[in-house]
Design a protein around this motif. Structure first.
Motif, PDB file in Angstrom:
ATOM      1  N   PHE A  52       0.937  -1.138   0.371  1.00  0.00           N
ATOM      2  CA  PHE A  52       0.473  -0.116   0.093  1.00  0.00           C
ATOM      3  C   PHE A  52       0.844   1.433  -0.363  1.00  0.00           C
ATOM      4  N   PHE A  53       1.985   1.518   0.859  1.00  0.00           N
ATOM      5  CA  PHE A  53       3.070   2.566   1.136  1.00  0.00           C
ATOM      6  C   PHE A  53       3.391   2.539  -0.105  1.00  0.00           C
ATOM      7  N   ASP A  54       3.682   1.564  -1.046  1.00  0.00           N
ATOM      8  CA  ASP A  54       4.950   1.866  -1.683  1.00  0.00           C
ATOM      9  C   ASP A  54       3.843   2.594  -3.301  1.00  0.00           C
ATOM     10  N   CYS A  74       1.317   4.122  -2.634  1.00  0.00           N
ATOM     11  CA  CYS A  74       1.327   6.057  -2.213  1.00  0.00           C
ATOM     12  C   CYS A  74       1.954   6.762  -2.658  1.00  0.00           C
ATOM     13  N   SER A  75       3.678   6.582  -2.778  1.00  0.00           N
ATOM     14  CA  SER A  75       4.603   6.645  -3.159  1.00  0.00           C
ATOM     15  C   SER A  75       4.400   7.205  -4.174  1.00  0.00           C
ATOM     16  N   GLY A  96      -0.016   9.135  -4.506  1.00  0.00           N
ATOM     17  CA  GLY A  96      -0.630   9.624  -3.683  1.00  0.00           C
ATOM     18  C   GLY A  96      -1.515   9.338  -3.503  1.00  0.00           C
ATOM     19  N   PRO A  97      -2.530   9.517  -1.174  1.00  0.00           N
ATOM     20  CA  PRO A  97      -3.359   8.622  -0.678  1.00  0.00           C
ATOM     21  C   PRO A  97      -4.747   8.834  -1.434  1.00  0.00           C
ATOM     22  N   PRO A  98      -5.299   7.602  -0.964  1.00  0.00           N
ATOM     23  CA  PRO A  98      -6.075   7.518  -1.473  1.00  0.00           C
ATOM     24  C   PRO A  98      -7.437   8.148  -0.784  1.00  0.00           C
ATOM     25  N   SER A  99      -8.549   8.996  -1.188  1.00  0.00           N
ATOM     26  CA  SER A  99      -9.534   9.558  -1.007  1.00  0.00           C
ATOM     27  C   SER A  99     -10.715   8.376  -1.338  1.00  0.00           C
ATOM     28  N   TRP A 117      -8.607   4.710  -4.606  1.00  0.00           N
ATOM     29  CA  TRP A 117      -8.048   3.013  -5.532  1.00  0.00           C
ATOM     30  C   TRP A 117      -7.305   2.069  -4.936  1.00  0.00           C
ATOM     31  N   CYS A 118      -7.147   2.258  -3.713  1.00  0.00           N
ATOM     32  CA  CYS A 118      -6.677   1.386  -2.486  1.00  0.00           C
ATOM     33  C   CYS A 118      -7.887  -0.157  -3.060  1.00  0.00           C
ATOM     34  N   GLN A 139      -5.720  -3.428  -3.895  1.00  0.00           N
ATOM     35  CA  GLN A 139      -5.920  -4.008  -2.867  1.00  0.00           C
ATOM     36  C   GLN A 139      -6.437  -4.847  -2.461  1.00  0.00           C
TER      37      GLN A 139
END
Length: 179
Positions: A48-50, A52-53, A56-59, A64-65, A69
């Motif tokens: 997940f954090f890869d 995000c980099s 960008g973070p999901p909203s 998108w997560c 995921q």
């Protein structure tokens, strides 16, 4: 618990998004062991954090997560092990969110076309869920005892502000879980 009343040989699938609460992961494994369930523990291709980099973070507007995921992970599993598709029994309920108010008891998610979803408790209230849990003496995830309403991904953009506050408190004052 409902599915096991019908067939004790149906496996449980846990989609670990890589942002699950550690308490939830431990609970899932403990429950599968206690209930003597075959547990299929799936992980996504990317952390997940890869993502995000890169993304960008999901909203709430771009979640998108779920696609990266969960949906793509389950689709890969189905395509490889069950190419004809699967029937998934899920504990989704209409009263959990505005989006879920329109969910059907039986549905197909376009993101996972080879999965038919059945939601036997779709019309249950929270009270009815807890009555069933107490009646059947089903152990609960300890996060519920800490006040959480939902115990999925800890950074879910669909969480309430109170659950985000509880997540912050949990990080500062972690649970001491018994074996």
């Amino acid at each position: 618990a409902l599915v096991r009343e019908i067939d004790k040989n149906i496996p449980a699938v846990f989609l670990n998004s890589t942002i699950e609460f550690p308490e939830t992961v431990k609970y899932v494994h403990n429950m599968s062991r206690l209930a003597k369930l075959e547990l299929i523990h799936l992980f996504p291709e990317h952390d997940f954090f890869d993502l995000c980099s890169r993304l960008g973070p999901p909203s709430c507007f771009m979640p998108w997560c779920c696609q990266t995921q969960k949906f793509s992970t389950l689709s890969r599993f189905i395509n490889h092990y069950n190419p004809n598709g699967i029937l998934s029994v899920e504990g989704l309920r209409r009263l959990e969110s505005k989006q879920r108010m329109n969910y059907k008891r039986v549905s197909i998610n376009k993101a996972i076309p080879r999965k038919v979803t059945v939601c036997p408790i779709i019309n249950w209230t929270t009270f009815e869920v807890w009555l069933y849990i107490l009646w059947k003496r089903i152990p609960v995830n300890p996060l519920y005892e800490r006040g959480f309403k939902r115990v999925g991904c800890w950074v879910c953009p669909h969480k309430s502000s109170s659950d985000f506050r509880l997540t912050e408190l949990l990080a500062r004052f972690p649970l001491r879980l018994c074996k």
